[in-house]
Design an enzyme around this catalytic site. Structure first.
Site, PDB file in Angstrom:
ATOM      1  N   LYS A  58      29.993  10.750  -5.790  1.00 34.77           N
ATOM      2  CA  LYS A  58      30.896  10.285  -7.002  1.00 34.77           C
ATOM      3  C   LYS A  58      29.897   9.016  -7.427  1.00 34.77           C
ATOM      4  O   LYS A  58      30.211   8.584  -8.480  1.00 34.77           O
ATOM      5  CB  LYS A  58      32.028   9.680  -6.539  1.00 34.77           C
ATOM      6  CG  LYS A  58      33.009  10.767  -5.923  1.00 34.77           C
ATOM      7  CD  LYS A  58      34.069   9.967  -5.165  1.00 34.77           C
ATOM      8  CE  LYS A  58      34.955  10.904  -4.434  1.00 34.77           C
ATOM      9  NZ  LYS A  58      35.759  10.372  -3.542  1.00 34.77           N
TER      10      LYS A  58
ATOM     11  N   LYS B 178      22.581  14.012  -1.684  1.00 32.40           N
ATOM     12  CA  LYS B 178      24.058  14.933  -1.870  1.00 32.40           C
ATOM     13  C   LYS B 178      24.524  14.720  -3.223  1.00 32.40           C
ATOM     14  O   LYS B 178      24.360  13.577  -3.508  1.00 32.40           O
ATOM     15  CB  LYS B 178      24.964  14.674  -0.612  1.00 32.40           C
ATOM     16  CG  LYS B 178      25.716  13.460  -0.550  1.00 32.40           C
ATOM     17  CD  LYS B 178      26.843  13.296   0.359  1.00 32.40           C
ATOM     18  CE  LYS B 178      27.507  12.056   0.005  1.00 32.40           C
ATOM     19  NZ  LYS B 178      28.979  12.133   0.385  1.00 32.40           N
TER      20      LYS B 178
ATOM     21  N   LYS C 285      28.391  -0.689   3.011  1.00 37.82           N
ATOM     22  CA  LYS C 285      29.095  -1.077   1.883  1.00 37.82           C
ATOM     23  C   LYS C 285      29.201  -2.690   1.888  1.00 37.82           C
ATOM     24  O   LYS C 285      29.102  -3.119   0.836  1.00 37.82           O
ATOM     25  CB  LYS C 285      30.630  -0.502   2.275  1.00 37.82           C
ATOM     26  CG  LYS C 285      30.752   0.778   2.197  1.00 37.82           C
ATOM     27  CD  LYS C 285      32.332   1.274   1.853  1.00 37.82           C
ATOM     28  CE  LYS C 285      32.512   2.751   1.551  1.00 37.82           C
ATOM     29  NZ  LYS C 285      33.781   3.090   1.397  1.00 37.82           N
TER      30      LYS C 285
HETATM   31  P1  ATP Z   1      30.713   9.242  -2.600  1.00 37.51           P
HETATM   32  O1  ATP Z   1      29.933   9.868  -3.361  1.00 37.51           O
HETATM   33  O2  ATP Z   1      31.078   7.559  -2.851  1.00 37.51           O
HETATM   34  O3  ATP Z   1      29.802   9.064  -1.293  1.00 37.51           O
HETATM   35  P2  ATP Z   1      31.902  11.235  -1.609  1.00 37.51           P
HETATM   36  O4  ATP Z   1      31.873  12.090  -2.773  1.00 37.51           O
HETATM   37  O5  ATP Z   1      31.250  11.536  -0.567  1.00 37.51           O
HETATM   38  O6  ATP Z   1      32.101   9.873  -2.061  1.00 37.51           O
HETATM   39  P3  ATP Z   1      34.523  11.261   0.171  1.00 37.51           P
HETATM   40  O7  ATP Z   1      35.758  10.934  -0.398  1.00 37.51           O
HETATM   41  O8  ATP Z   1      33.525  10.372   1.010  1.00 37.51           O
HETATM   42  O9  ATP Z   1      33.717  11.342  -1.333  1.00 37.51           O
HETATM   43  O10 ATP Z   1      34.465  12.597   0.597  1.00 37.51           O
HETATM   44  C1  ATP Z   1      35.384  13.412   0.370  1.00 37.51           C
HETATM   45  C2  ATP Z   1      35.303  14.680   1.115  1.00 37.51           C
HETATM   46  O11 ATP Z   1      34.217  15.374   0.442  1.00 37.51           O
HETATM   47  C3  ATP Z   1      34.678  14.451   2.517  1.00 37.51           C
HETATM   48  O12 ATP Z   1      35.175  15.401   3.591  1.00 37.51           O
HETATM   49  C4  ATP Z   1      33.107  14.538   2.455  1.00 37.51           C
HETATM   50  O13 ATP Z   1      32.421  15.091   3.675  1.00 37.51           O
HETATM   51  C5  ATP Z   1      33.013  15.600   1.347  1.00 37.51           C
HETATM   52  N1  ATP Z   1      31.772  15.916   0.470  1.00 37.51           N
HETATM   53  C6  ATP Z   1      31.608  14.642  -0.315  1.00 37.51           C
HETATM   54  N2  ATP Z   1      30.156  14.940  -1.010  1.00 37.51           N
HETATM   55  C7  ATP Z   1      29.875  16.251  -0.664  1.00 37.51           C
HETATM   56  C8  ATP Z   1      28.758  17.076  -0.912  1.00 37.51           C
HETATM   57  N3  ATP Z   1      27.840  16.727  -1.860  1.00 37.51           N
HETATM   58  N4  ATP Z   1      28.659  18.445  -0.180  1.00 37.51           N
HETATM   59  C9  ATP Z   1      29.638  18.817   0.457  1.00 37.51           C
HETATM   60  N5  ATP Z   1      30.625  18.019   1.041  1.00 37.51           N
HETATM   61  C10 ATP Z   1      30.897  16.584   0.473  1.00 37.51           C
END
Ligand code: ATP
Ligand code: LTN
Length: 326
Positions: free
Chosen positions: A195, A192, A111
């Protein structure tokens, strides 16, 4: 009964990956464990943000968590900044974790390299996360793979604190879903769903309307061999659709694959399954949106329940570390 704690940041919009990879497990766990879930707004302050937008995102996320099925009468659901023990506990964690330990955190490196402004708190962020976890005598922390290192830090800090100041904290462990549980981006099925992805077309948001969901699924990247088969390495796009369909309909991806010989019907059924999965969630979300007082009450109750636990654990820690009682 084991106690479970997890947190989610109020940044960006909740997507299907968050829902299937994390939130549906949270909903299930609330009936099997004593569960505490937190919208971690203090963590969101570590990066530049707009004040009004943060406030809005925090209440949107809290509403969504209730809409997906977290029952405030069954679990503890609260906003981190409503329980001041977290910020205070973070100081004790900062004084117990070493600078070297913090410097090894991969998420900070990633980050901070990308950022123009790097706050001190972005560096000490894992200490706040350790406080979140340890203040609830947490046994298990369900998180994605990227958070394993932070939970291990919380574990090391708990062990060190207990060693120096006597038995104070329960030592937590991370519970990470298997790699296959990840939802991939519809446009780049080897990354993956996220967001922060550039292509919004690859991300299904939990609040997307049915037309948007159908459009995104129909445009999902597949491949040219035309065969429907679950094979993540050779067919990432098709396998991702099968995983999503399977997760929505309570089957394995291999079972789901047997019903299809062509991509068209697979996409149509996947889109429909996602729309049907999200429909009741969206409906509850909009009902809660029309009744803001109900959410205020839910969060006030959640904060009171959370504080009842965290204040007594914090008192224990303050006493053991050598602070004079008031
Ligand atoms: P960013 O997209 O910025 O990486 P994020 O979408 O990973 O953020 P977080 O707030 O870090 O969001 O994660 C919230 C939860 O969602 C965490 O437990 C994470 O493991 C899960 N998660 C996030 N993206 C995925 C995905 N594509 N598939 C399964 N689980 C996910
Ligand atoms: N850092 C986590 C969010 C988070 C968390 C927690 C998760 C903050 N505190 C305590 C589990 C337990 C993230 O960015 N996903």
């Amino acid at each position: 009964m084991a106690r479970v704690f997890s947190g989610i940041q109020p940044t960006g919009d909740v997507h299907l990956g968050n829902l299937l990879g994390a939130l549906v497990h949270w909903v299930r766990a609330q009936h099997e464990h004593e569960s505490v879930y937190c919208v971690v707004d203090l963590h969101a302050l570590t990066v530049p943000h707009d004040a009004e937008e943060l406030r809005r995102s925090t209440s949107r996320l809290a509403r969504l968590l209730v809409a997906v099925g977290l029952d405030p009468d069954v679990c503890t659901l609260f906003v981190q900044s409503h329980v001041h023990e977290h910020a205070e506990g973070a100081w004790l964690m900062e004084c117990t974790a070493s600078y070297g330990e913090m410097k090894r955190m991969v998420q900070f490196k990633e980050k901070s390299e990308k950022a123009d402004f790097v706050s001190t708190a972005l560096f000490t962020y894992p200490a706040l996360q350790a406080a979140d976890i340890l203040l609830y005598d947490t046994d298990e922390v369900p998180v994605g793979e990227d958070q394993r290192q932070h939970v291990e830090l919380a574990r090391d800090v708990a062990l060190r604190f207990n060693h120096h100041y006597g038995d104070t904290f329960v030592v937590p462990r991370a519970v990470v879903p298997p790699a296959g549980a990840r939802v991939m981006d519809l446009q780049q099925p080897t990354s993956k769903m996220s967001k922060s992805a550039d292509a919004a077309a690859g991300t299904i948001l939990v609040l997307d309307d049915p037309a948007a969901i159908t459009r995104k699924v129909k445009r999902a990247v597949t491949d040219t061999d035309g065969e429907v088969r679950y094979d993540v390495a050779a067919k990432p796009g098709v396998s991702n659709l099968l995983s999503i369909l399977a997760a929505c309909t309570g089957r394995t991806p291999e079972e789901a694959a047997r019903d299809y010989t062509q991509y068209g019907p697979l996409k149509a059924d996947t889109a429909e399954a996602v729309v049907e999965l999200l429909r009741p969630i969206q409906q509850r979300y909009h009902e809660l949106e029309d009744d803001p007082d109900a959410m205020v009450e839910i969060l006030a109750k959640g904060a009171a329940k959370a504080q009842a636990v965290s204040s007594s654990v914090l008192d224990r820690a303050k006493r053991n570390i050598g602070l004079l009682a008031r």
